[in-house]
Write a protein that holds these residues in place. Structure first.
Motif, PDB file in Angstrom:
ATOM      1  N   ARG A 202      49.612  41.702  48.405  1.00 27.42           N
ATOM      2  CA  ARG A 202      49.034  40.485  48.977  1.00 27.42           C
ATOM      3  C   ARG A 202      47.628  40.716  49.547  1.00 27.42           C
ATOM      4  NH1 ARG A 202      51.797  35.876  49.812  1.00 27.42           N
ATOM      5  NH2 ARG A 202      53.893  36.022  48.968  1.00 27.42           N
ATOM      6  N   SER A 203      47.452  41.881  50.151  1.00 23.12           N
ATOM      7  CA  SER A 203      46.178  42.112  50.834  1.00 23.12           C
ATOM      8  C   SER A 203      45.021  42.335  49.859  1.00 23.12           C
ATOM      9  CB  SER A 203      46.301  43.308  51.772  1.00 23.12           C
ATOM     10  OG  SER A 203      46.596  44.442  50.998  1.00 23.12           O
ATOM     11  N   LEU A 204      45.350  42.557  48.583  1.00 21.14           N
ATOM     12  CA  LEU A 204      44.282  42.845  47.606  1.00 21.14           C
ATOM     13  C   LEU A 204      43.613  41.603  47.045  1.00 21.14           C
ATOM     14  CD1 LEU A 204      45.989  45.435  45.229  1.00 21.14           C
ATOM     15  CD2 LEU A 204      44.361  45.901  47.073  1.00 21.14           C
ATOM     16  N   VAL A 205      44.337  40.486  47.062  1.00 22.45           N
ATOM     17  CA  VAL A 205      43.905  39.368  46.220  1.00 22.45           C
ATOM     18  C   VAL A 205      42.563  38.761  46.609  1.00 22.45           C
ATOM     19  CG1 VAL A 205      46.202  38.675  45.435  1.00 22.45           C
ATOM     20  CG2 VAL A 205      45.223  37.659  47.506  1.00 22.45           C
ATOM     21  N   SER A 206      42.156  38.918  47.866  1.00 23.85           N
ATOM     22  CA  SER A 206      40.933  38.217  48.278  1.00 23.85           C
ATOM     23  C   SER A 206      39.685  39.086  48.169  1.00 23.85           C
ATOM     24  CB  SER A 206      41.094  37.695  49.706  1.00 23.85           C
ATOM     25  OG  SER A 206      41.256  38.790  50.570  1.00 23.85           O
ATOM     26  N   VAL A 207      39.819  40.268  47.580  1.00 24.78           N
ATOM     27  CA  VAL A 207      38.691  41.207  47.626  1.00 24.78           C
ATOM     28  C   VAL A 207      37.394  40.614  47.044  1.00 24.78           C
ATOM     29  CG1 VAL A 207      39.529  42.409  45.538  1.00 24.78           C
ATOM     30  CG2 VAL A 207      37.916  43.553  47.038  1.00 24.78           C
ATOM     31  N   LEU A 208      37.473  39.963  45.904  1.00 19.94           N
ATOM     32  CA  LEU A 208      36.235  39.431  45.314  1.00 19.94           C
ATOM     33  C   LEU A 208      35.769  38.165  46.029  1.00 19.94           C
ATOM     34  CD1 LEU A 208      36.769  39.942  41.449  1.00 19.94           C
ATOM     35  CD2 LEU A 208      35.479  41.383  43.045  1.00 19.94           C
ATOM     36  N   GLU A 209      36.718  37.318  46.416  1.00 15.36           N
ATOM     37  CA  GLU A 209      36.315  36.079  47.103  1.00 15.36           C
ATOM     38  C   GLU A 209      35.714  36.397  48.473  1.00 15.36           C
ATOM     39  OE1 GLU A 209      36.145  33.396  45.174  1.00 15.36           O
ATOM     40  OE2 GLU A 209      37.022  34.799  43.726  1.00 15.36           O
ATOM     41  N   ASP A 210      36.228  37.418  49.141  1.00 12.39           N
ATOM     42  CA  ASP A 210      35.644  37.836  50.428  1.00 12.39           C
ATOM     43  C   ASP A 210      34.212  38.324  50.227  1.00 12.39           C
ATOM     44  OD1 ASP A 210      37.990  37.209  51.682  1.00 12.39           O
ATOM     45  OD2 ASP A 210      38.673  39.290  51.941  1.00 12.39           O
ATOM     46  N   ALA A 211      34.013  39.118  49.185  1.00 10.70           N
ATOM     47  CA  ALA A 211      32.668  39.646  48.919  1.00 10.70           C
ATOM     48  C   ALA A 211      31.702  38.517  48.566  1.00 10.70           C
ATOM     49  CB  ALA A 211      32.716  40.674  47.794  1.00 10.70           C
ATOM     50  N   LYS A 212      32.230  37.513  47.882  1.00  9.58           N
ATOM     51  CA  LYS A 212      31.410  36.348  47.546  1.00  9.58           C
ATOM     52  C   LYS A 212      31.044  35.587  48.816  1.00  9.58           C
ATOM     53  CE  LYS A 212      33.240  32.638  45.338  1.00  9.58           C
ATOM     54  NZ  LYS A 212      34.083  32.120  44.244  1.00  9.58           N
ATOM     55  N   ALA A 213      32.050  35.381  49.673  1.00  8.10           N
ATOM     56  CA  ALA A 213      31.801  34.651  50.931  1.00  8.10           C
ATOM     57  C   ALA A 213      30.804  35.411  51.808  1.00  8.10           C
ATOM     58  CB  ALA A 213      33.111  34.424  51.672  1.00  8.10           C
ATOM     59  N   ALA A 214      30.851  36.740  51.755  1.00 12.30           N
ATOM     60  CA  ALA A 214      29.936  37.558  52.562  1.00 12.30           C
ATOM     61  C   ALA A 214      28.572  37.696  51.882  1.00 12.30           C
ATOM     62  CB  ALA A 214      30.556  38.940  52.783  1.00 12.30           C
ATOM     63  N   LYS A 215      28.383  36.987  50.789  1.00 13.60           N
ATOM     64  CA  LYS A 215      27.128  36.980  50.028  1.00 13.60           C
ATOM     65  C   LYS A 215      26.780  38.347  49.420  1.00 13.60           C
ATOM     66  CE  LYS A 215      25.052  32.756  51.383  1.00 13.60           C
ATOM     67  NZ  LYS A 215      26.244  32.152  51.922  1.00 13.60           N
ATOM     68  N   LYS A 216      27.796  39.171  49.238  1.00 13.04           N
ATOM     69  CA  LYS A 216      27.549  40.445  48.550  1.00 13.04           C
ATOM     70  C   LYS A 216      27.541  40.241  47.037  1.00 13.04           C
ATOM     71  CE  LYS A 216      29.713  43.492  51.932  1.00 13.04           C
ATOM     72  NZ  LYS A 216      30.977  44.215  52.159  1.00 13.04           N
ATOM     73  N   LEU A 217      28.281  39.255  46.588  1.00 10.32           N
ATOM     74  CA  LEU A 217      28.328  38.941  45.156  1.00 10.32           C
ATOM     75  C   LEU A 217      27.926  37.489  44.981  1.00 10.32           C
ATOM     76  CD1 LEU A 217      31.781  40.567  44.222  1.00 10.32           C
ATOM     77  CD2 LEU A 217      29.508  41.622  44.105  1.00 10.32           C
ATOM     78  N   PHE A 300      20.281  43.485  35.421  1.00  7.41           N
ATOM     79  CA  PHE A 300      20.595  42.426  36.392  1.00  7.41           C
ATOM     80  C   PHE A 300      21.701  42.782  37.390  1.00  7.41           C
ATOM     81  CE2 PHE A 300      22.961  41.309  32.499  1.00  7.41           C
ATOM     82  CZ  PHE A 300      24.246  41.204  33.002  1.00  7.41           C
ATOM     83  N   LEU A 301      22.383  43.909  37.211  1.00  7.58           N
ATOM     84  CA  LEU A 301      23.436  44.263  38.166  1.00  7.58           C
ATOM     85  C   LEU A 301      22.833  44.856  39.435  1.00  7.58           C
ATOM     86  CD1 LEU A 301      26.368  45.879  36.117  1.00  7.58           C
ATOM     87  CD2 LEU A 301      26.125  43.524  36.923  1.00  7.58           C
ATOM     88  N   THR A 302      23.375  44.457  40.581  1.00  2.60           N
ATOM     89  CA  THR A 302      22.888  44.964  41.861  1.00  2.60           C
ATOM     90  C   THR A 302      23.802  46.105  42.332  1.00  2.60           C
ATOM     91  OG1 THR A 302      24.317  43.516  43.155  1.00  2.60           O
ATOM     92  CG2 THR A 302      22.182  42.597  42.458  1.00  2.60           C
ATOM     93  N   PRO A 303      23.367  46.889  43.312  1.00  3.41           N
ATOM     94  CA  PRO A 303      24.257  47.939  43.844  1.00  3.41           C
ATOM     95  C   PRO A 303      25.595  47.367  44.323  1.00  3.41           C
ATOM     96  CG  PRO A 303      22.018  48.286  44.613  1.00  3.41           C
ATOM     97  CD  PRO A 303      22.009  46.979  43.883  1.00  3.41           C
ATOM     98  N   ASN A 304      25.577  46.210  44.963  1.00  4.78           N
ATOM     99  CA  ASN A 304      26.848  45.596  45.369  1.00  4.78           C
ATOM    100  C   ASN A 304      27.735  45.296  44.167  1.00  4.78           C
ATOM    101  OD1 ASN A 304      26.688  45.554  48.169  1.00  4.78           O
ATOM    102  ND2 ASN A 304      25.575  43.602  48.211  1.00  4.78           N
ATOM    103  N   ASP A 305      27.120  44.831  43.091  1.00  6.50           N
ATOM    104  CA  ASP A 305      27.916  44.542  41.889  1.00  6.50           C
ATOM    105  C   ASP A 305      28.700  45.791  41.468  1.00  6.50           C
ATOM    106  OD1 ASP A 305      27.178  41.865  41.547  1.00  6.50           O
ATOM    107  OD2 ASP A 305      25.397  42.384  40.364  1.00  6.50           O
ATOM    108  N   TYR A 306      28.015  46.929  41.435  1.00  7.30           N
ATOM    109  CA  TYR A 306      28.694  48.169  41.046  1.00  7.30           C
ATOM    110  C   TYR A 306      29.818  48.513  42.018  1.00  7.30           C
ATOM    111  CZ  TYR A 306      25.121  49.330  37.551  1.00  7.30           C
ATOM    112  OH  TYR A 306      24.305  49.330  36.452  1.00  7.30           O
ATOM    113  N   ASP A 307      29.570  48.266  43.310  1.00 11.88           N
ATOM    114  CA  ASP A 307      30.571  48.637  44.316  1.00 11.88           C
ATOM    115  C   ASP A 307      31.907  47.933  44.100  1.00 11.88           C
ATOM    116  OD1 ASP A 307      28.831  50.333  45.510  1.00 11.88           O
ATOM    117  OD2 ASP A 307      28.268  48.973  47.151  1.00 11.88           O
TER     118      ASP A 307
END
Ligand code: GN1
Ligand code: MG
Length: 372
Positions: A202-217, A300-307
């Motif tokens: 359960r704790s894994l599912v928000s990993v990309l949406e969290d990063a998007k909300a934090a403007k990392k992606l 076009f990939l950023t360091p965050n994208d790779y992370d």
């Protein structure tokens, strides 16, 4: 009303020689139309599933925006001479429409067929895998200057993993969960494994949406469904020449695409196997796909994208498993199912694959680190 009559609405020229049902898709109904005496030998006829794509006109508009952009860009900046790239064309009806709605309300459209090319459900070799990655990188690169505002969100919630978990919870614990219990789901072997598998993640599912909300992606134009069998390979040169199935070209994270490409390209057992012992994530194929992808995407990939690449690879396999499993519990309302436990079997494959990805986390992370 049959397919042959419907095909007449899109037929550019020639006579219909044959119509065959293409059974690989899980959502739309697809036919390959063969023509006699026409310049183009085939075209693809599809009935859009309007339960899934509730605004099919918007889907068609996105395809037009996408293909106009890519064609203009290829004219201005052609690919290197040794590379050929095809953008599937939408065929028009005699009155210039890019779809046709039948009297029964069904929504039909036709797309040009990429001739002298084929696709595969699994990777045939490392060089095939590398070409698949190259194709996705090329696809993203050709869109990197298309403003996302030009594309409509035709499938709200698509690849938003926390949303799929919420829907799953609603099926399991919501007002209709009683009905579920009486359907005797426990009789199906594998359900208990899936229930537990989801609980533990359960704790894994928000990993990309969290990063998007934090403007990392950030959102970019994506394909949405770049699984390996949507990449067309030239039958003579064995090089990738097109990515087909453009219904989910929308704003999204490239991570959804990368994850989808790897989960489908690195599992040699394919999506439809029932032999779970054969399901495994092959890191060598992952390396091949990523090297092909990065050859086009480095700019076009950023360091965050790779992370977030590793998280994406794990998440999209898990997410698809969750989508199949939730649909099994809901009674197969979304994905076409040939038998009662079809979506459960598909879920087991994706969860087994996700587990294999997890067990090789260190190795996959280090190959990403090496390539960035
Ligand atoms: C569906 O119908 P098809 O095969 O093109 C699904 C994808 C899944 C795929 C799994 C709109 O695609 O997200 O990854 O099945 N498409 C939609 O095979 O939900
Ligand atoms: Mg698709």
């Amino acid at each position: 009303l049959n397919e042959a009559t419907i095909a007449e609405h899109f037929k550019p020229q020639g006579n219909t020689a044959d119509i065959s049902h293409v059974t690989t898709g899980n959502i739309n109904k697809t036919f390959l139309v063969t023509l006699n005496g026409a310049e183009a030998k085939h075209f693809i006829l599809q009935r859009i599933n309007t339960d899934v794509f509730t605004q099919p006109e918007l889907v068609m508009r996105n395809i037009r925006v996408f293909s106009d952009h890519v064609r203009a860009r290829l004219t201005k900046n052609p690919l290197p001479e040794n590379r050929h790239w095809e953008v599937p064309r939408v065929l028009h009806t005699p009155n210039g429409q890019d779809f046709w709605v039948a009297p029964d309300g069904s929504f039909w459209r036709a797309i040009s067929f990429v001739e002298d090319a084929q696709s595969f459900n699994t990777a045939q070799s490392e060089s095939h895998a590398q070409e698949v990655g190259w194709a996705l990188g090329t696809f993203h690169a050709l869109l990197d200057d298309l403003p996302i505002e030009r594309l409509a969100d035709t499938l709200p919630g698509f690849h938003i993993a926390p949303g799929y978990l919420a829907k799953y919870d609603a099926t399991l614990f919501g007002p209709n969960s009683q009905a579920l219990a009486t359907r005797g789901e426990a009789l199906f072997s594998g359900v208990d494994f899936c229930l537990k598998f989801v609980e533990e993640r359960r704790s894994l599912v928000s990993v990309l949406e969290d990063a998007k909300a934090a403007k990392k992606l950030k959102l970019r134009p994506i394909h949405g469904d770049p699984k390996i069998n949507n990449v067309m390979m030239d039958t003579r040169t064995d090089r990738a020449v097109s990515i087909i199935d453009l219904d989910t070209v929308t704003p999204g994270l490239v991570h959804y695409d990368i994850g989808d490409c790897l989960r489908s390209g690195c599992n040699l057992a394919g999506e439809e196997t029932t032999d779970l012992s054969s399901v495994r994530f092959e890191p060598a194929l992952g390396r091949a796909i990523l090297s092909g992808y990065l050859s086009q995407a480095k700019s076009f990939l950023t360091p965050n994208d790779y992370d977030y690449l590793f998280d994406a690879i794990r998440l999209i396999a898990f997410e698809l498993g969750l989508r199949f499993f939730a649909d099994h519990l809901a009674g197969n309302v979304y994905f076409t199912a040939d038998h009662d436990r079809h979506n459960l079997d598909r879920a087991l494959v994706q969860f087994t694959l996700a587990k294999s990805i997890e067990s090789q986390e260190a190795e996959i992370r280090s190959l990403i680190a090496e390539m960035r």
